[in-house]
Design a protein around this motif. Structure first.
Motif, PDB file in Angstrom:
ATOM      1  N   HIS A  96      -6.088   9.139  -1.010  1.00  0.00           N
ATOM      2  CA  HIS A  96      -6.151   7.722  -0.867  1.00  0.00           C
ATOM      3  C   HIS A  96      -6.735   7.388   0.592  1.00  0.00           C
ATOM      4  CE1 HIS A  96      -4.383   3.575  -0.409  1.00  0.00           C
ATOM      5  NE2 HIS A  96      -3.948   3.950   0.802  1.00  0.00           N
ATOM      6  N   ARG A  97      -7.623   6.432   0.808  1.00  0.00           N
ATOM      7  CA  ARG A  97      -7.908   5.972   1.979  1.00  0.00           C
ATOM      8  C   ARG A  97      -7.731   4.481   2.021  1.00  0.00           C
ATOM      9  NH1 ARG A  97      -7.523  10.262   2.391  1.00  0.00           N
ATOM     10  NH2 ARG A  97      -9.015  12.336   3.039  1.00  0.00           N
ATOM     11  N   GLY A  98      -6.765   4.002   2.791  1.00  0.00           N
ATOM     12  CA  GLY A  98      -6.623   2.541   2.982  1.00  0.00           C
ATOM     13  C   GLY A  98      -6.367   1.885   4.181  1.00  0.00           C
TER      14      GLY A  98
ATOM     15  N   SER B 158       1.069  12.525  -9.400  1.00  0.00           N
ATOM     16  CA  SER B 158      -0.066  13.494  -9.183  1.00  0.00           C
ATOM     17  C   SER B 158      -0.062  14.707  -9.938  1.00  0.00           C
ATOM     18  CB  SER B 158      -0.265  13.802  -7.550  1.00  0.00           C
ATOM     19  OG  SER B 158       0.903  14.545  -7.276  1.00  0.00           O
TER      20      SER B 158
ATOM     21  N   ASP C  52       2.004   1.800  -3.614  1.00  0.00           N
ATOM     22  CA  ASP C  52       1.141   2.368  -4.334  1.00  0.00           C
ATOM     23  C   ASP C  52       0.753   3.881  -4.189  1.00  0.00           C
ATOM     24  OD1 ASP C  52       0.295  -0.136  -5.586  1.00  0.00           O
ATOM     25  OD2 ASP C  52      -1.048  -0.759  -3.974  1.00  0.00           O
ATOM     26  N   VAL C  53       0.994   4.333  -2.919  1.00  0.00           N
ATOM     27  CA  VAL C  53       0.596   5.879  -2.629  1.00  0.00           C
ATOM     28  C   VAL C  53       1.853   6.480  -2.953  1.00  0.00           C
ATOM     29  CG1 VAL C  53       0.414   7.412  -0.748  1.00  0.00           C
ATOM     30  CG2 VAL C  53      -0.843   5.164  -0.534  1.00  0.00           C
TER      31      VAL C  53
ATOM     32  N   ASN D 204      -3.639   7.220   5.080  1.00  0.00           N
ATOM     33  CA  ASN D 204      -4.864   8.030   4.347  1.00  0.00           C
ATOM     34  C   ASN D 204      -4.137   9.406   3.983  1.00  0.00           C
ATOM     35  OD1 ASN D 204      -7.208   6.704   5.279  1.00  0.00           O
ATOM     36  ND2 ASN D 204      -7.265   7.636   7.271  1.00  0.00           N
TER      37      ASN D 204
ATOM     38  N   GLU E  54       0.729  -1.360   0.058  1.00  0.00           N
ATOM     39  CA  GLU E  54       0.066   0.110   0.094  1.00  0.00           C
ATOM     40  C   GLU E  54       1.000   1.286  -0.037  1.00  0.00           C
ATOM     41  OE1 GLU E  54      -3.367   2.508   2.753  1.00  0.00           O
ATOM     42  OE2 GLU E  54      -3.091   0.040   3.201  1.00  0.00           O
TER      43      GLU E  54
ATOM     44  N   ALA F  63       1.335   6.962  -6.742  1.00  0.00           N
ATOM     45  CA  ALA F  63       0.095   7.928  -6.677  1.00  0.00           C
ATOM     46  C   ALA F  63       0.592   9.334  -6.914  1.00  0.00           C
ATOM     47  CB  ALA F  63      -1.135   7.665  -6.065  1.00  0.00           C
TER      48      ALA F  63
ATOM     49  N   GLN G 115      -3.997  12.732   1.201  1.00  0.00           N
ATOM     50  CA  GLN G 115      -4.793  13.469   0.294  1.00  0.00           C
ATOM     51  C   GLN G 115      -4.217  13.954  -0.827  1.00  0.00           C
ATOM     52  OE1 GLN G 115      -8.048  14.128   0.187  1.00  0.00           O
ATOM     53  NE2 GLN G 115      -8.019  15.474  -1.466  1.00  0.00           N
TER      54      GLN G 115
ATOM     55  N   VAL H  54      -4.778  12.771  -4.560  1.00  0.00           N
ATOM     56  CA  VAL H  54      -4.558  11.451  -4.513  1.00  0.00           C
ATOM     57  C   VAL H  54      -5.633  10.911  -3.975  1.00  0.00           C
ATOM     58  CG1 VAL H  54      -3.302   9.571  -3.744  1.00  0.00           C
ATOM     59  CG2 VAL H  54      -1.946  11.232  -4.393  1.00  0.00           C
TER      60      VAL H  54
END
Length: 452
Positions: free
Chosen positions: A193-195, A167, A159-160, A199, A156, A163, A201, A191
């Protein structure tokens, strides 16, 4: 990139303070303070760049992970040190280690994007999950998270980071003095992202870098590590003791990558390789033995026991390793070096003393001892046979051992047409012959085209 383009050998150097062999700091002319001397690292990088190496690599630990009564430690923070190296070089790649267990995605994305900008597109991030208990305690934990949890977080995390690097679109920066428009904000994207672990933004506060984003590097021999590499890595540092083992590892990794929709040119597999060079084979063996004799046997046994995940008392210098050796820490330790070390011992029937000598006092990477011609032959066999795309070199001593390799081995590789004589580009991606990642808009267009 054309999949049929001829393969070219890739070479990095791991600047492991004074050298791979733990006693390297004791050699005549060696500086015991080299492990914290930026000039030492710059000198090694400049030697490697003069020889047209792909990159320098810096490992890292978030704790004191060695026996500091005898051996120097990995101490300086990699990205700060690599920025200093960037200022003193022009082409060589700059790969640094950062843990996904004890950082946050935003600060790692920003740190390596900064390094990529200031170096003109030469940065790479080595993704590690960090298994040792000392690092856990330095970050408020009683023990390291379990293996599966570390790799789930790492997946994860990566991935972030990707991303965040994506951006900004390539042409988001305008810089139009006449029109007074600095950034096209329609091309800068959150982004959001909430995982499970993060988290974030976003967007990142940096535009895209000269090579799109830094090269992603990973080193892991476990199934989870291979899956992480197959999804994300563009270069993989492996630890294999035999040609067959390395060829199987490379084949498995490329098959896993294909299952994620990645082609055979997406990843470079670079096993670790320690070199000890001599004018004759006898000279090289003598140098190895002299270096090993400078290491206290107590240190070597303790280090070997740590790699195997057992108490030092279970090892006897002139006896073979115990038969019942499970994965360290019930599977929560370092799989890669455990398997590589055990394979070497079992294959040759070594006693602990013989194993330590064969590993040159090291911790699992393959050691080749011989003349420049013999070492070049070994490298060519592994490369042409498909066991490796190149090597992450760990010379016995630095800078001398690297200079021996550069003076003796590199010209042979160049004469055989295996290794470059000049850089063909200026970024790490160009050195590794990796495709530049498309920006967010292009990626979305591709996904939309596939969906229709």
């Amino acid at each position: 990139m054309n999949a049929r383009a001829p393969r070219h050998l890739h070479l990095n150097v791991n600047i492991l303070h004074s050298g791979f062999v733990p006693s390297a700091w004791r050699l005549p002319g060696a500086d015991p303070r080299a492990f914290i001397d930026v000039a030492h690292y710059v000198r090694v990088a400049q030697i490697a760049e003069a020889a047209k190496f792909d990159a320098v690599f810096l490992a890292d630990n978030a704790s004191i992970a060695d026996q500091i009564d005898f051996r120097p430690i990995t101490a300086l923070e990699p990205t700060v040190l690599l920025a200093s190296i960037a200022a003193a070089t022009t082409h060589i790649g700059l790969i640094g280690t950062a843990s996904t267990s004890y950082n946050e995605p935003y600060n790692i994305a920003r740190r390596f994007s900064t390094l990529d900008h200031v170096s003109g597109g030469r940065a790479g991030w080595n993704i590690v999950t960090t298994a040792d208990a000392g690092s856990a305690r330095n970050f408020g934990l009683d023990a390291a998270p379990d293996h599966a949890q570390r790799y789930a977080r790492a997946a994860e995390f990566t991935d972030v980071v990707k991303a965040l690097w994506q951006s900004w679109e390539d042409d988001a920066f305008v810089g139009d003095k006449t029109g007074g428009r600095f950034i096209d904000t329609d091309k800068v994207h959150p982004v959001a992202h909430r995982g499970e672990y993060f988290n974030v933004q976003g967007p990142l506060n940096l535009p895209r870098t000269p090579q799109g984003y830094p090269v992603l590097v990973q080193a892991g021999g476990s199934a989870d590590g291979r899956d992480l590499a197959a999804r994300h890595a563009e270069a993989v540092f492996s630890a294999s003791q035999s040609f067959e083992e390395s060829a199987a590892y490379r084949g498995d990794l490329l098959a896993r990558a294909a299952a994620h929709g990645r082609g055979p040119e997406a990843i470079r597999v670079l096993p670790g390789l320690t070199t000890i060079v001599g004018a004759t084979e006898a000279d090289a063996l003598r140098r190895r033995d002299e270096l090993v004799e400078l290491i206290p046997w107590r240190y070597s046994l303790t280090r070997l026991a740590g790699t195997l995940g057992i108490a030092p008392e279970r090892l006897q210098l002139d006896e073979r390793l115990p038969d019942d050796l499970p994965l360290p820490a019930a599977g929560n330790g370092n799989h890669t070096f455990f398997h590589a070390t055990l394979a070497q011992a079992r294959q040759h029937g070594y006693t602990a003393r013989q194993l330590i000598r064969a590993l040159a006092g090291g911790g699992g990477h393959r050691v080749v001892v011989g003349t420049p011609e013999q070492i070049a032959d070994d490298i060519e066999r592994w490369f042409r046979g498909g066991a490796a795309d190149g090597f992450n070199l760990m010379p016995d001593a630095l800078p001398g051992g690297l200079q021996d390799f550069v003076d003796g081995v590199v010209p042979i590789l160049q004469r055989r047409g295996l290794f470059r004589t000049e850089y063909e580009g200026s970024t790490l991606r160009e050195h590794l012959r990796l495709a530049q990642p498309p920006d967010r808009r292009t990626s979305q267009q591709r996904r939309a085209a596939i969906a229709t």
